[in-house]
Design a protein around this motif. Sequence first.
Motif, PDB file in Angstrom:
ATOM      1  N   ALA A   1       0.839  -1.184   0.000  1.00 34.11           N
ATOM      2  CA  ALA A   1       0.000   0.000   0.000  1.00 34.11           C
ATOM      3  C   ALA A   1       0.882   1.246   0.000  1.00 34.11           C
ATOM      4  O   ALA A   1       1.951   1.260   0.618  1.00 34.11           O
ATOM      5  N   LEU A   2       0.433   2.264  -0.684  1.00 38.61           N
ATOM      6  CA  LEU A   2       1.142   3.549  -0.744  1.00 38.61           C
ATOM      7  C   LEU A   2       0.164   4.691  -0.494  1.00 38.61           C
ATOM      8  O   LEU A   2      -0.997   4.601  -0.881  1.00 38.61           O
ATOM      9  N   ALA A   3       0.644   5.755   0.130  1.00 39.40           N
ATOM     10  CA  ALA A   3      -0.159   6.957   0.344  1.00 39.40           C
ATOM     11  C   ALA A   3       0.730   8.182   0.235  1.00 39.40           C
ATOM     12  O   ALA A   3       1.798   8.233   0.844  1.00 39.40           O
ATOM     13  N   SER A   4       0.284   9.154  -0.532  1.00 41.25           N
ATOM     14  CA  SER A   4       1.028  10.409  -0.658  1.00 41.25           C
ATOM     15  C   SER A   4       0.834  11.259   0.587  1.00 41.25           C
ATOM     16  O   SER A   4      -0.276  11.374   1.114  1.00 41.25           O
ATOM     17  N   LEU A   5       1.914  11.857   1.054  1.00 39.96           N
ATOM     18  CA  LEU A   5       1.859  12.776   2.187  1.00 39.96           C
ATOM     19  C   LEU A   5       2.247  14.184   1.754  1.00 39.96           C
ATOM     20  O   LEU A   5       2.801  14.959   2.527  1.00 39.96           O
ATOM     21  N   GLY A   6       1.980  14.500   0.509  1.00 35.65           N
ATOM     22  CA  GLY A   6       2.271  15.821  -0.018  1.00 35.65           C
ATOM     23  C   GLY A   6       3.756  16.113  -0.009  1.00 35.65           C
ATOM     24  O   GLY A   6       4.565  15.260  -0.373  1.00 35.65           O
ATOM     25  N   SER A   7       4.122  17.292   0.448  1.00 34.40           N
ATOM     26  CA  SER A   7       5.531  17.710   0.419  1.00 34.40           C
ATOM     27  C   SER A   7       6.389  16.926   1.413  1.00 34.40           C
ATOM     28  O   SER A   7       7.612  16.919   1.303  1.00 34.40           O
ATOM     29  N   LEU A   8       5.770  16.243   2.389  1.00 41.69           N
ATOM     30  CA  LEU A   8       6.523  15.458   3.360  1.00 41.69           C
ATOM     31  C   LEU A   8       7.119  14.210   2.724  1.00 41.69           C
ATOM     32  O   LEU A   8       8.191  13.762   3.100  1.00 41.69           O
ATOM     33  N   GLY A   9       6.429  13.621   1.754  1.00 43.43           N
ATOM     34  CA  GLY A   9       6.895  12.411   1.089  1.00 43.43           C
ATOM     35  C   GLY A   9       5.749  11.456   0.873  1.00 43.43           C
ATOM     36  O   GLY A   9       4.668  11.858   0.462  1.00 43.43           O
ATOM     37  N   PHE A  10       5.966  10.177   1.183  1.00 42.53           N
ATOM     38  CA  PHE A  10       4.917   9.188   1.022  1.00 42.53           C
ATOM     39  C   PHE A  10       5.071   8.101   2.079  1.00 42.53           C
ATOM     40  O   PHE A  10       6.114   7.970   2.702  1.00 42.53           O
ATOM     41  N   ASN A  15       3.838  -6.543   4.069  1.00 41.09           N
ATOM     42  CA  ASN A  15       3.685  -7.765   4.847  1.00 41.09           C
ATOM     43  C   ASN A  15       4.556  -7.840   6.093  1.00 41.09           C
ATOM     44  O   ASN A  15       4.566  -8.866   6.764  1.00 41.09           O
ATOM     45  N   ASP A  16       5.273  -6.781   6.437  1.00 40.69           N
ATOM     46  CA  ASP A  16       6.098  -6.806   7.658  1.00 40.69           C
ATOM     47  C   ASP A  16       5.415  -6.127   8.849  1.00 40.69           C
ATOM     48  O   ASP A  16       6.039  -5.896   9.869  1.00 40.69           O
ATOM     49  N   ALA A  17       4.142  -5.812   8.726  1.00 41.93           N
ATOM     50  CA  ALA A  17       3.317  -5.232   9.798  1.00 41.93           C
ATOM     51  C   ALA A  17       3.711  -3.804  10.173  1.00 41.93           C
ATOM     52  O   ALA A  17       3.292  -3.305  11.202  1.00 41.93           O
ATOM     53  N   THR A  18       4.514  -3.150   9.350  1.00 46.04           N
ATOM     54  CA  THR A  18       4.895  -1.772   9.644  1.00 46.04           C
ATOM     55  C   THR A  18       4.418  -0.826   8.551  1.00 46.04           C
ATOM     56  O   THR A  18       4.133  -1.235   7.426  1.00 46.04           O
ATOM     57  N   VAL A  19       4.353   0.439   8.902  1.00 48.53           N
ATOM     58  CA  VAL A  19       4.140   1.528   7.955  1.00 48.53           C
ATOM     59  C   VAL A  19       5.414   2.350   7.981  1.00 48.53           C
ATOM     60  O   VAL A  19       5.932   2.664   9.064  1.00 48.53           O
ATOM     61  N   ARG A  20       5.930   2.669   6.822  1.00 48.56           N
ATOM     62  CA  ARG A  20       7.141   3.488   6.754  1.00 48.56           C
ATOM     63  C   ARG A  20       6.838   4.786   6.022  1.00 48.56           C
ATOM     64  O   ARG A  20       6.088   4.795   5.060  1.00 48.56           O
ATOM     65  N   VAL A  21       7.433   5.866   6.519  1.00 50.04           N
ATOM     66  CA  VAL A  21       7.296   7.176   5.896  1.00 50.04           C
ATOM     67  C   VAL A  21       8.620   7.503   5.222  1.00 50.04           C
ATOM     68  O   VAL A  21       9.686   7.389   5.846  1.00 50.04           O
ATOM     69  N   PHE A  40      -2.740  -3.707   4.559  1.00 46.49           N
ATOM     70  CA  PHE A  40      -3.254  -3.673   3.189  1.00 46.49           C
ATOM     71  C   PHE A  40      -3.669  -2.281   2.718  1.00 46.49           C
ATOM     72  O   PHE A  40      -3.678  -2.013   1.528  1.00 46.49           O
ATOM     73  N   GLY A  41      -4.060  -1.399   3.632  1.00 42.73           N
ATOM     74  CA  GLY A  41      -4.574  -0.099   3.228  1.00 42.73           C
ATOM     75  C   GLY A  41      -3.937   1.047   3.991  1.00 42.73           C
ATOM     76  O   GLY A  41      -3.634   0.921   5.173  1.00 42.73           O
ATOM     77  N   LEU A  42      -3.725   2.151   3.283  1.00 42.00           N
ATOM     78  CA  LEU A  42      -3.193   3.386   3.866  1.00 42.00           C
ATOM     79  C   LEU A  42      -3.917   4.571   3.255  1.00 42.00           C
ATOM     80  O   LEU A  42      -4.216   4.562   2.061  1.00 42.00           O
ATOM     81  N   ALA A  43      -4.166   5.581   4.051  1.00 39.74           N
ATOM     82  CA  ALA A  43      -4.734   6.825   3.535  1.00 39.74           C
ATOM     83  C   ALA A  43      -4.247   7.978   4.404  1.00 39.74           C
ATOM     84  O   ALA A  43      -4.157   7.851   5.624  1.00 39.74           O
ATOM     85  N   PRO A  44      -3.909   9.109   3.763  1.00 41.89           N
ATOM     86  CA  PRO A  44      -3.482  10.280   4.533  1.00 41.89           C
ATOM     87  C   PRO A  44      -4.685  10.972   5.171  1.00 41.89           C
ATOM     88  O   PRO A  44      -5.795  10.909   4.655  1.00 41.89           O
ATOM     89  N   LEU A  45      -4.445  11.598   6.303  1.00 43.02           N
ATOM     90  CA  LEU A  45      -5.453  12.418   6.973  1.00 43.02           C
ATOM     91  C   LEU A  45      -5.009  13.864   6.917  1.00 43.02           C
ATOM     92  O   LEU A  45      -3.805  14.147   6.842  1.00 43.02           O
ATOM     93  N   LEU A  46      -5.939  14.789   7.010  1.00 37.75           N
ATOM     94  CA  LEU A  46      -5.580  16.199   7.068  1.00 37.75           C
ATOM     95  C   LEU A  46      -4.864  16.469   8.381  1.00 37.75           C
ATOM     96  O   LEU A  46      -5.289  16.004   9.435  1.00 37.75           O
ATOM     97  N   LEU A  54      -2.028   9.518   9.355  1.00 38.86           N
ATOM     98  CA  LEU A  54      -2.455   8.438   8.470  1.00 38.86           C
ATOM     99  C   LEU A  54      -3.506   7.579   9.141  1.00 38.86           C
ATOM    100  O   LEU A  54      -3.602   7.535  10.363  1.00 38.86           O
ATOM    101  N   VAL A  55      -4.233   6.834   8.316  1.00 41.73           N
ATOM    102  CA  VAL A  55      -5.047   5.731   8.795  1.00 41.73           C
ATOM    103  C   VAL A  55      -4.595   4.497   8.023  1.00 41.73           C
ATOM    104  O   VAL A  55      -4.289   4.574   6.838  1.00 41.73           O
ATOM    105  N   SER A  56      -4.496   3.364   8.736  1.00 39.75           N
ATOM    106  CA  SER A  56      -4.070   2.120   8.102  1.00 39.75           C
ATOM    107  C   SER A  56      -4.975   0.987   8.544  1.00 39.75           C
ATOM    108  O   SER A  56      -5.600   1.049   9.601  1.00 39.75           O
TER     109      SER A  56
END
Length: 86
Positions: A1-10, A15-21, A40-46, A54-56
Motif C-alpha cells: 500500500a502507498l499513500a502520498s503525504l504531499g511535500s513530506l513524502g509518502f 507484509n512486515d506489519a509496519t508503515v514506513r514514511v 493492506f490499506g493506507l490513507a493520509p489524513l488532514l 495516516l489511517v491504516s
Amino acid sequence: ALASLGSLGFASAGNDATVRVWAYSGECLAQLVGHTGFVFGLAPLLALQGEIALVSGGDDHSLKVWRGPAVAQTLLQPAVVWAVAA
C-alpha cells in the motif's frame, strides 16, 4: 500500500506489519509499529504541515489512526481490513 503525504513524502506498508514514511529522496523518515500482520490499506489524513497523519488497516482486523510516529487510536473490526479511505 502507498499513500502520498504531499511535500513530506509518502508512506508505504506491506507484509512486515509496519508503515514506513519516506522522503522523496529515498530516506526513511519514520517506521510506524503497531499492526500485528500484513497492512493492506493506507490513507493520509488532514494534519498540520509537516506532521504525519495516516489511517491504516490490515489483516489483524484493525484500523489504526497515526499521529506522528504513534498510534492515536485503534478500531477493531470483525474481519480483515482490505482498504481504507479518508
